[in-house]
Design an enzyme around this catalytic site. Structure first.
Site, PDB file in Angstrom:
ATOM      1  N   THR A   1       0.887  -1.175   0.000  1.00 35.48           N
ATOM      2  CA  THR A   1       0.000   0.000   0.000  1.00 35.48           C
ATOM      3  C   THR A   1       0.914   1.210   0.000  1.00 35.48           C
ATOM      4  O   THR A   1       2.043   1.122   0.450  1.00 35.48           O
ATOM      5  CB  THR A   1      -0.893   0.043   1.274  1.00 35.48           C
ATOM      6  OG1 THR A   1      -1.988  -0.852   1.083  1.00 35.48           O
ATOM      7  CG2 THR A   1      -1.458   1.405   1.598  1.00 35.48           C
TER       8      THR A   1
ATOM      9  N   VAL B   1     -13.378  -4.921   0.528  1.00 34.03           N
ATOM     10  CA  VAL B   1     -12.858  -3.568   0.661  1.00 34.03           C
ATOM     11  C   VAL B   1     -12.057  -3.514   1.952  1.00 34.03           C
ATOM     12  O   VAL B   1     -12.527  -3.951   2.999  1.00 34.03           O
ATOM     13  CB  VAL B   1     -14.000  -2.528   0.692  1.00 34.03           C
ATOM     14  CG1 VAL B   1     -13.463  -1.137   0.967  1.00 34.03           C
ATOM     15  CG2 VAL B   1     -14.767  -2.538  -0.634  1.00 34.03           C
ATOM     16  N   GLY B   2     -10.830  -2.988   1.861  1.00 27.42           N
ATOM     17  CA  GLY B   2      -9.967  -2.922   3.043  1.00 27.42           C
ATOM     18  C   GLY B   2     -10.110  -1.596   3.765  1.00 27.42           C
ATOM     19  O   GLY B   2     -11.110  -0.882   3.611  1.00 27.42           O
TER      20      GLY B   2
ATOM     21  N   THR C   1      -0.989   1.216   6.846  1.00 28.73           N
ATOM     22  CA  THR C   1      -0.740   0.080   5.965  1.00 28.73           C
ATOM     23  C   THR C   1      -0.673  -1.187   6.804  1.00 28.73           C
ATOM     24  O   THR C   1      -0.096  -1.183   7.884  1.00 28.73           O
ATOM     25  CB  THR C   1       0.557   0.227   5.151  1.00 28.73           C
ATOM     26  OG1 THR C   1       0.826  -1.021   4.490  1.00 28.73           O
ATOM     27  CG2 THR C   1       1.755   0.587   6.013  1.00 28.73           C
TER      28      THR C   1
END
Ligand code: ASP
Length: 334
Positions: A201, A230-231, A251
């Protein structure tokens, strides 16, 4: 106070950062901190050439953001341009280098937040946008919403003229191999063992000369994630958060960052407990996230633009401008 002056004072209070406490320099220099993902990056995992490539990419991204801030540009511009550059690099899990879903596609998430105004924008599960961070900014500035997902996000981004690419643009051999390894590990029931396979990320937090803090995050998510997952990266308060004295980009294993509202928790603790952003970030990453079994890290800036970098993984690709104005990058743990 006339009504007009009262209204002007209220507007200024909403749009300008809080004044520096007595005795503090009211115009500290700008600040910038970036990350390219956390994970089990141990010495020896990267060849010297690979490490040099990562360092050069982080340095170039820092230089882009810093030039904007030094020239008096806004923290939002610095965050967006820095992240776009990281999205263009195949090295990082965002934009071009995004990881694959379990069914071999790329679904990208991003968000951005302006600390003083608390405006925010985000996109989730996009598949054809070259720069998801710019789509997030467009949602913030050109729609009345905060988060758009899937087809609706793509259609909106196209309608405001953002660049699209065919899905093959996101195909890289390194990420495809990571998907194959992740599938194999899952088959063997050892999916959790190697974070480098799953994590990555990019993010940036900037403070401009006017004292405004902005934060942004962009990702391909986690390798082998289920289609539609979805994170935390597009979730304001989890992957990205900024207020007038603190900005954070996260992250790591997104499900934990969502459940523990990690980015917001760092800023809220600093504010409510009257402690530094560094202390708050350390507590959240080591004890809250770590205590729950979550892996990852955050980058942050405090009110004076001082960088904070905390992670509970072996390494985190990261860069910051130090107190003397010099760019610094690092990969491994201290
Ligand atoms: N937080 C990202 C996600 O869960 C992945 C990462 O930062 O490595 O989607």
């Amino acid at each position: 106070m006339s009504r007009l002056t009262a209204a002007a004072a209220l507007l200024a209070a909403l749009l300008l950062p809080a004044a520096a406490p007595a005795g503090e320099d009211p115009t500290p220099p700008p600040g910038l901190v970036i990350h390219g993902g956390a994970g089990s990056i141990d010495r020896g995992d990267l060849t010297p050439e690979e490490e040099a490539e990562y360092r050069a990419a982080l340095e170039a991204a820092l230089a882009t953001g810093w030039a904007i801030l030094e020239a008096g540009g806004s923290s939002l511009d610095a965050v967006e341009k820095t992240i776009r550059q990281l999205e263009d690099s195949p090295l990082f899990n965002a934009g071009r280098g995004a990881v694959f879903t379990a069914d071999g596609r790329n679904e990208l998430d991003a968000s951005i937040m302006d600390g003083v105004s608390r405006r925010a924008g985000a996109v989730a599960g996009v598949t054809t946008l070259k720069h998801p961070i710019s789509a997030a900014r467009a949602v913030m500035e050109r729609s009345k919403h905060v988060l758009l997902a899937g087809d609706g996000a793509e259609e909106f981004a196209r309608s405001v003229g953002l660049e699209t690419v065919p899905p093959e643009y996101f195909w890289t051999e390194k990420r495809w191999k990571a998907l194959e390894r992740a599938r194999e590990r899952e088959r063997l029931g050892r999916a959790e063992e190697d974070e480098t396979l799953y994590l990555g990320t990019v993010g940036a937090v900037a403070r401009d000369r006017a004292g405004r803090i902005a934060a942004g995050t962009s990702t391909g998510g986690m390798t082998n994630k289920r289609h539609g997952r979805v994170g935390d990266s597009p979730i304001i308060g989890a992957g990205t958060y900024a207020d007038d004295g603190c900005g954070v980009s996260s992250t790591g294993h997104g499900e934990y960052f969502i459940r523990y509202s990690v980015a917001h928790d760092v800023c809220a603790r600093s504010r409510y407990l009257g402690i530094g952003v560094r202390e708050a970030a350390r507590e959240v990453i080591a004890n809250v996230l770590g205590g729950a079994g979550g892996k990852g890290g955050v980058i942050a800036l405090d009110r004076r633009g001082r960088p904070v970098l905390e992670f509970n993984t072996a390494g985190m690709y990261r860069g910051w401008i130090d107190e003397g104005g010099k760019p610094r990058v690092a990969v491994y743990g201290e």
